[in-house]
Design a protein around this motif. Structure first.
Motif, PDB file in Angstrom:
ATOM      1  N   VAL A 152      -4.844   4.032  -3.072  1.00  0.00           N
ATOM      2  CA  VAL A 152      -3.196   5.435  -3.573  1.00  0.00           C
ATOM      3  C   VAL A 152      -2.934   5.314  -1.847  1.00  0.00           C
ATOM      4  CG1 VAL A 152      -2.431   7.447  -4.122  1.00  0.00           C
ATOM      5  CG2 VAL A 152      -4.176   5.875  -5.468  1.00  0.00           C
ATOM      6  N   PHE A 153      -3.138   5.629  -1.265  1.00  0.00           N
ATOM      7  CA  PHE A 153      -2.822   5.680   0.447  1.00  0.00           C
ATOM      8  C   PHE A 153      -2.696   4.669   1.095  1.00  0.00           C
ATOM      9  CE2 PHE A 153      -4.303  10.466  -0.771  1.00  0.00           C
ATOM     10  CZ  PHE A 153      -3.248  11.438  -0.428  1.00  0.00           C
ATOM     11  N   MET A 154      -3.252   3.911   0.589  1.00  0.00           N
ATOM     12  CA  MET A 154      -2.747   2.335   1.573  1.00  0.00           C
ATOM     13  C   MET A 154      -1.393   2.135   1.388  1.00  0.00           C
ATOM     14  SD  MET A 154      -6.388   0.103   2.163  1.00  0.00           S
ATOM     15  CE  MET A 154      -5.735  -1.124   1.848  1.00  0.00           C
ATOM     16  N   LYS A 155      -1.493   2.125  -0.433  1.00  0.00           N
ATOM     17  CA  LYS A 155      -0.256   2.208  -1.301  1.00  0.00           C
ATOM     18  C   LYS A 155       1.113   2.652  -0.723  1.00  0.00           C
ATOM     19  CE  LYS A 155      -2.285   0.182  -5.615  1.00  0.00           C
ATOM     20  NZ  LYS A 155      -1.993  -0.781  -6.984  1.00  0.00           N
ATOM     21  N   ILE A 156       0.363   3.447  -0.510  1.00  0.00           N
ATOM     22  CA  ILE A 156       1.715   4.818   0.909  1.00  0.00           C
ATOM     23  C   ILE A 156       2.528   3.909   1.639  1.00  0.00           C
ATOM     24  CG2 ILE A 156       2.191   7.174   1.049  1.00  0.00           C
ATOM     25  CD1 ILE A 156       2.081   7.088  -1.889  1.00  0.00           C
ATOM     26  N   TRP A 157       1.481   3.561   2.310  1.00  0.00           N
ATOM     27  CA  TRP A 157       1.356   3.089   3.754  1.00  0.00           C
ATOM     28  C   TRP A 157       2.360   1.482   2.984  1.00  0.00           C
ATOM     29  CZ3 TRP A 157       2.263   4.727   8.030  1.00  0.00           C
ATOM     30  CH2 TRP A 157       2.552   3.983   9.718  1.00  0.00           C
TER      31      TRP A 157
ATOM     32  N   PHE B  66       1.907   9.920   8.110  1.00  0.00           N
ATOM     33  CA  PHE B  66       1.324   9.762   7.279  1.00  0.00           C
ATOM     34  C   PHE B  66      -0.273  10.889   7.392  1.00  0.00           C
ATOM     35  CE2 PHE B  66      -2.600   7.017   5.648  1.00  0.00           C
ATOM     36  CZ  PHE B  66      -2.104   7.127   5.291  1.00  0.00           C
ATOM     37  N   VAL B  67      -0.633  10.726   8.535  1.00  0.00           N
ATOM     38  CA  VAL B  67      -1.671  11.615   8.431  1.00  0.00           C
ATOM     39  C   VAL B  67      -1.768  13.127   8.044  1.00  0.00           C
ATOM     40  CG1 VAL B  67      -3.496  12.359  10.065  1.00  0.00           C
ATOM     41  CG2 VAL B  67      -2.657  10.432  10.633  1.00  0.00           C
ATOM     42  N   ALA B  68      -0.173  13.676   8.211  1.00  0.00           N
ATOM     43  CA  ALA B  68      -0.197  14.569   7.780  1.00  0.00           C
ATOM     44  C   ALA B  68      -0.046  14.855   6.146  1.00  0.00           C
ATOM     45  CB  ALA B  68       0.999  15.648   8.176  1.00  0.00           C
ATOM     46  N   LEU B  69       0.839  13.934   5.600  1.00  0.00           N
ATOM     47  CA  LEU B  69       0.853  14.371   3.932  1.00  0.00           C
ATOM     48  C   LEU B  69      -0.538  13.526   3.747  1.00  0.00           C
ATOM     49  CD1 LEU B  69       3.919  11.802   3.620  1.00  0.00           C
ATOM     50  CD2 LEU B  69       3.557  14.053   2.496  1.00  0.00           C
TER      51      LEU B  69
END
Length: 191
Positions: free
Chosen positions: A52-57, A20-23
């Motif tokens: 957006v990144f919360m939704k990805i996670w 996740f950190v890499a993306l």
């Protein structure tokens, strides 16, 4: 999709935080600048990026490692920006209606007094740190970053306090007030 994206999405789908950190490292600037270009607000662009990144996670378990992650990310970003446009549009419509209503009523002072009393009651019932964060961000209009630095807490903690305070105040006003007071809180405080 590149091999690195494929590998990272596959690891992320398995719950790997480093993937996740890499993306995030690869794509967060693209999301931020897309939001900034369309919304013309640094603070809102940062909020959109975080959303957006919360939704990805949150949806990591359903990601398709063989799919196009960049296209998926673009779709999530686009939807978050559209949601922000809709929210802003509704806020403007409500503000206009509230201004018309308040200029038409003779009970303006009583209404304002009831609104502030109810709001003060709700804010007073918040836990101390959440209350301090809420007052700084919503009443004194300080940015999340300013409050985080001042209180020596993470920006994500500030945002979490705001989300929880907003929900508590909405619920409190809904329970103890009327619909118009709830709408007024939503417009004035953005909750």
């Amino acid at each position: 999709m590149g091999d690195l994206d494929h590998f990272c999405v596959k690891c992320l789908a398995a719950g790997d935080e480093e993937a996740f950190v890499a993306l995030y490292g690869k794509y967060h600037k693209k999301v931020y600048f897309t939001a900034l270009k369309l919304l013309q607000s640094d603070e809102t662009a940062k909020d959109i990026t975080q959303t957006v990144f919360m939704k990805i996670w949150e949806h990591r378990l359903t990601l398709d490692p063989n799919g196009n992650f960049a296209a998926y990310l673009h779709t999530v970003c686009r939807n978050a920006i559209f949601d922000e446009f809709k929210r802003a549009s509704l806020d403007e419509d409500l503000k206009t209606e509230l201004q018309q209503f308040s200029s038409e009523t003779d009970e303006d002072d009583d209404f304002r007094e009831k609104y502030y009393r109810l709001l003060d009651e709700a804010i007073a019932k918040l836990p101390p740190q959440r209350r301090a964060v809420f007052e700084a961000c919503r009443l004194r209009r300080q940015s999340y970053d300013q409050v985080a630095r001042k209180m020596n807490i993470a920006r994500s903690t500030v945002q979490d306090h705001i989300v929880k305070a907003n929900k508590f105040i909405r619920d409190y006003v809904r329970e103890h007030g009327d619909v118009f007071l709830l709408i007024l809180c939503a417009v004035v405080l953005g909750i």
